[in-house]
Enzyme design. Structure first.
Site, short mmCIF file in Angstrom:
data_model
loop_
_atom_site.label_atom_id
_atom_site.label_comp_id
_atom_site.label_asym_id
_atom_site.label_seq_id
_atom_site.Cartn_x
_atom_site.Cartn_y
_atom_site.Cartn_z
N ASP A 156 0.32 5.03 1.68
CA ASP A 156 -0.27 5.63 2.79
C ASP A 156 -1.33 6.76 2.35
O ASP A 156 -1.06 7.54 1.62
CB ASP A 156 0.47 6.26 3.74
CG ASP A 156 1.33 5.33 4.49
OD1 ASP A 156 0.96 4.20 4.78
OD2 ASP A 156 2.49 5.66 5.02
N HIS A 197 4.73 0.17 0.46
CA HIS A 197 5.74 -0.60 1.48
C HIS A 197 4.42 -1.60 2.01
O HIS A 197 3.44 -1.87 1.67
CB HIS A 197 5.99 0.26 2.57
CG HIS A 197 5.09 1.10 3.20
ND1 HIS A 197 4.49 2.10 2.64
CD2 HIS A 197 4.33 0.96 4.28
CE1 HIS A 197 3.45 3.01 3.31
NE2 HIS A 197 3.57 2.32 4.58
N ARG A 207 4.04 6.65 14.27
CA ARG A 207 4.23 7.29 12.83
C ARG A 207 3.66 8.72 12.70
O ARG A 207 2.46 8.94 13.12
CB ARG A 207 3.43 6.24 11.70
CG ARG A 207 3.73 6.57 10.34
CD ARG A 207 3.18 5.81 9.34
NE ARG A 207 1.89 6.39 8.93
CZ ARG A 207 0.96 5.94 8.14
NH1 ARG A 207 0.98 4.67 7.79
NH2 ARG A 207 -0.02 6.89 7.67
N HIS A 212 0.74 -1.39 -0.13
CA HIS A 212 0.07 -0.08 -0.05
C HIS A 212 0.80 1.35 -0.08
O HIS A 212 2.01 1.27 0.46
CB HIS A 212 -1.02 -0.06 1.14
CG HIS A 212 -0.23 0.10 2.65
ND1 HIS A 212 0.49 -0.89 3.16
CD2 HIS A 212 -0.10 1.10 3.41
CE1 HIS A 212 0.99 -0.46 4.18
NE2 HIS A 212 0.81 0.59 4.34
#
Length: 290
Positions: free
Chosen positions: A99, A253, A268, A97
């Protein structure tokens, strides 16, 4: 501080050494790091010791921060969110995917910080979408350049999914209402380098606009498989207090889900970016509710 940069593969990924990010990042250093990010797509910093506020402030040197609609925030810095995975809360990130492509201005980058790691496993893999795009035949690239794709929050975060259940029905319903499907070009021109790259991902890309469902599924299925070739990738083995900073506009990633029932905790920060476009045409418009 004397920064050195060591490439990990010819295609993607580099380790940045000689920096203590807890000392703050000047404008000059932020500019140097941005240049290295554009060159290597993902940068790794090992043995860093940042508070949540320092982590947030480091990310904010590169742009406005996004607050995720579902994941729990870090109390000291709510712009950050927590990925805490264990046997009772398995990961939902074990698919390729990019983000937050379910918004009109997807992130330019993300900065992930390892807070607690299993004894082994839990690596993350990144792939270079410019390299994936350039590996396609010229005629197919030309065809893809004229297409737009629907990116859908509901695909990545279904009502009965792990994250939705953890967030609660009310929070998920609110997020669904606030994030209708959007259109992005299948081939995106990088706003800083001018490079073209694939901009579809298994996590959020639902279909190709203007094609029959079987046609869309066939093309997307081929692309989703194509981007996973090892030649496009770098695999990072996390160490305590390591940081990864990736250019979300040109990468995908995958969080390797091989460590359960052990626990893995990451924080994150997500940095907002620009509206995607292809240089040959105007940026795609948001998809009207159907």
């Amino acid at each position: 501080m004397s920064m050195t940069v060591r490439a990990l593969t010819p295609t993607i990924g580099a380790v940045v050494e000689g920096l203590d990010l807890s000392q703050g990042v000047s404008a000059d250093l932020a500019g140097a790091l941005r240049a290295e990010l554009l060159k290597h797509q993902v940068l790794f910093f090992e043995d860093q010791h940042l508070t949540p506020v320092q982590h947030r402030d480091f990310a904010a040197r590169f742009g406005e921060l996004h607050t995720h609609p579902l994941y729990p925030g870090v109390p000291e810095a709510p712009e950050l969110f927590i990925l805490d995975n264990h046997k009772d809360n398995p990961t939902d990130n074990d698919s390729w995917h990019t983000d937050v492509t379910f918004i009109e201005t997807p992130p330019m980058g993300s900065i992930l910080y390892a807070k607690s790691l299993p004894a082994s496993g839990g690596d993350t893999i990144w792939a270079n979408m410019k390299a994936a795009y350039e590996a396609l035949s010229p005629s197919f690239r030309g065809y893809l350049e004229g297409l737009d794709a629907v990116h859908d929050f509901a695909r990545g975060f279904p009502q009965r999914g792990i994250v939705a259940n953890a967030a609660g029905a009310e929070k998920h319903a609110k997020a669904m209402a606030e994030h209708p499907p959007v259109l992005h070009p299948v081939v995106r021109t990088h706003p800083e380098t001018g490079e073209d790259a694939l901009f579809v991902n298994f996590g959020f890309t639902e279909r190709l606009k203007g094609l029959r469902r079987k046609e869309s599924d066939a093309i997307l299925g081929m692309l989703f498989e194509h981007v996973t070739k090892p030649e496009f990738q770098v695999r990072f083995r996390w160490s305590p207090n390591a940081i990864a900073f990736w250019d979300n506009r040109i990468t995908q990633h995958y969080a390797v889900n091989d460590y359960l029932p052990h626990r893995r905790i990451m924080n994150r920060a997500t940095i907002l970016g620009d509206r995607p476009y292809h240089h040959s045409r105007k940026p795609a418009q948001a998809l009207a509710a159907e």
